[in-house]
Design an enzyme around this catalytic site. Structure first.
Site, PDB file in Angstrom:
ATOM      1  N   ASN A   1       0.825  -1.218   0.000  1.00  0.00           N
ATOM      2  CA  ASN A   1       0.000   0.000   0.000  1.00  0.00           C
ATOM      3  C   ASN A   1       0.856   1.263   0.000  1.00  0.00           C
ATOM      4  O   ASN A   1       0.573   2.234  -0.719  1.00  0.00           O
ATOM      5  CB  ASN A   1      -0.918   0.014   1.220  1.00  0.00           C
ATOM      6  CG  ASN A   1      -2.077  -0.956   1.095  1.00  0.00           C
ATOM      7  OD1 ASN A   1      -2.437  -1.366   0.004  1.00  0.00           O
ATOM      8  ND2 ASN A   1      -2.668  -1.317   2.224  1.00  0.00           N
TER       9      ASN A   1
ATOM     10  N   TYR B   1       8.143 -12.786  11.475  1.00  0.00           N
ATOM     11  CA  TYR B   1       8.794 -11.472  11.463  1.00  0.00           C
ATOM     12  C   TYR B   1       9.919 -11.442  10.428  1.00  0.00           C
ATOM     13  O   TYR B   1       9.998 -10.520   9.600  1.00  0.00           O
ATOM     14  CB  TYR B   1       9.338 -11.149  12.847  1.00  0.00           C
ATOM     15  CG  TYR B   1       9.975  -9.788  12.969  1.00  0.00           C
ATOM     16  CD1 TYR B   1       9.228  -8.626  12.795  1.00  0.00           C
ATOM     17  CD2 TYR B   1      11.327  -9.652  13.273  1.00  0.00           C
ATOM     18  CE1 TYR B   1       9.811  -7.365  12.906  1.00  0.00           C
ATOM     19  CE2 TYR B   1      11.919  -8.400  13.405  1.00  0.00           C
ATOM     20  CZ  TYR B   1      11.155  -7.267  13.213  1.00  0.00           C
ATOM     21  OH  TYR B   1      11.740  -6.018  13.328  1.00  0.00           O
TER      22      TYR B   1
ATOM     23  N   LYS C   1       9.965  -9.145   6.838  1.00  0.00           N
ATOM     24  CA  LYS C   1      10.990  -8.150   6.511  1.00  0.00           C
ATOM     25  C   LYS C   1      11.730  -8.497   5.220  1.00  0.00           C
ATOM     26  O   LYS C   1      12.080  -7.610   4.425  1.00  0.00           O
ATOM     27  CB  LYS C   1      11.979  -8.019   7.680  1.00  0.00           C
ATOM     28  CG  LYS C   1      11.381  -7.381   8.917  1.00  0.00           C
ATOM     29  CD  LYS C   1      10.905  -5.964   8.643  1.00  0.00           C
ATOM     30  CE  LYS C   1      10.415  -5.252   9.880  1.00  0.00           C
ATOM     31  NZ  LYS C   1       9.950  -3.882   9.594  1.00  0.00           N
TER      32      LYS C   1
ATOM     33  N   TYR D   1       9.714  -2.505  -6.843  1.00  0.00           N
ATOM     34  CA  TYR D   1       9.147  -1.198  -7.201  1.00  0.00           C
ATOM     35  C   TYR D   1      10.234  -0.256  -7.702  1.00  0.00           C
ATOM     36  O   TYR D   1       9.999   0.553  -8.613  1.00  0.00           O
ATOM     37  CB  TYR D   1       8.422  -0.584  -6.004  1.00  0.00           C
ATOM     38  CG  TYR D   1       6.925  -0.810  -6.023  1.00  0.00           C
ATOM     39  CD1 TYR D   1       6.044   0.203  -6.392  1.00  0.00           C
ATOM     40  CD2 TYR D   1       6.398  -2.051  -5.693  1.00  0.00           C
ATOM     41  CE1 TYR D   1       4.675  -0.005  -6.424  1.00  0.00           C
ATOM     42  CE2 TYR D   1       5.025  -2.279  -5.716  1.00  0.00           C
ATOM     43  CZ  TYR D   1       4.170  -1.256  -6.086  1.00  0.00           C
ATOM     44  OH  TYR D   1       2.825  -1.471  -6.122  1.00  0.00           O
TER      45      TYR D   1
END
Length: 328
Positions: free
Chosen positions: A100, A146, A150, A160
């Site tokens: 998001n 966890y 990550k 991206y």
């Protein structure tokens, strides 16, 4: 005036980062849903005209009005107590939340820095840990929720950057400490501090030979600040390379607090890393950064913070939950 969104703003590191960017003259938008954060960490910013707060879960659609120059993604449970209690939320904030925020950064043409962690190295077979080490992680172990959140966060961020040309930065944070840590968050410093202040014996797991390297929060924030404003897109370790065994550290805490507690030993938790020490050669070269606050000075400040907690905070029953994970 530059505008920056800081997720996890009511958490330990997020609140200190909010302070720093307000001080540097930024318009700061803090975002948190208080799943692990605390409003008291940012209450002093409430009336500051350059700080705005939004109560929101980053795994849901995020809407920010107007321009945005930077995003710091620090929303995530970060302690064993938290991610063992809320494993699904931990995975979602690292995956859906990061997705998001990357979408928001793309829409706003903002630079985004994500908070990764030394946990991507798992129980390392390389020591000290350099950024080009791929790690030794148990994907299906209790800590995997966890660690893998990550690792995925790093992967999608680089995707991206490469596919969309997004400006991104990745900080790999090693053990950090200082005021505003939660006494009940399960990590070694607040766990030892809580036990000492309550007059309890200090619990060490295994034989105490496992090591950690502790970085004071002001140094950590400085490294993150410099990385955000740098031109480097791949991961950078930010931490203090001064390594100490858990047993020796427990003895330091007893000396610092002036208590006469004993050290007691229990079985080592599953996948507990045996060594944790950052190689900060890259940070020194790229950012001109290295830690300035030595452990003795930083621990005095931190101890004084914990000493001023209320009795309700000190004796909260949650403090004793998940004690087998305190040596993260």
């Amino acid at each position: 005036m530059k505008k920056i969104l800081i997720t996890g703003a009511a958490g330990f590191l997020g609140s200190h980062l909010s302070d720093r960017f307000v001080k540097e003259g930024y318009k700061v938008i803090g975002m948190d849903n208080f799943i692990t954060g605390d409003m008291k960490n940012i209450s002093h910013l409430k009336n500051n005209p350059n700080f705005e707060f939004i109560n929101h879960d980053v795994t849901e659609y995020i809407k920010i009005e107007g321009d945005l120059d930077y995003i710091l993604h620090f929303a995530s449970p970060a302690s064993p107590i938290d991610y063992l209690k809320i494993p699904i939320q931990t995975l979602k904030v690292g995956s859906l939340g990061t997705h998001n925020l990357l979408g928001l950064a793309k829409a706003k043409k903002a630079r985004m820095l994500i908070a990764s962690t030394s946990e991507v190295y798992g129980d390392p077979l390389v020591h000290p840990q350099t950024e080009d080490y791929y790690g030794n992680v148990n994907t299906i172990g209790p800590r995997g929720v966890y660690d893998e959140a990550k690792r995925f966060q790093e992967s999608i961020t680089m995707a991206y950057h490469r596919f969309h040309g997004l400006e991104t930065r990745i900080v790999r944070i090693f053990n950090t400490y200082g005021p505003r840590m939660r006494l009940n968050d399960g990590r070694v410093i607040p766990a030892f501090m809580g036990q000492a202040l309550r007059g309890e014996d200090l619990t060490v797991f295994g034989d105490g030979s496992q090591t950690r390297s502790f970085c004071y929060v002001d140094d950590q924030v400085e490294g993150i600040y410099r990385l955000l404003l740098s031109d480097y897109v791949e991961p950078v370790n930010i931490g203090n390379p001064h390594e100490i065994s858990i047993k020796d550290f427990a003895e330091e805490i007893i000396k610092l607090t002036g208590t006469n507690q004993k050290i007691i030993y229990k079985d080592l938790p599953v996948n507990d890393p045996m060594q944790r020490q950052p190689d900060i050669t890259l940070a020194k070269k790229l950012l001109g950064w290295e830690p300035k606050v030595d452990r003795a000075e930083g621990m005095k400040i931190t101890y004084n913070y914990f000493k001023n907690l209320t009795e309700d905070e000190l004796y909260k029953s949650e403090h004793k939950d998940f004690t087998s994970y305190i040596n993260k």
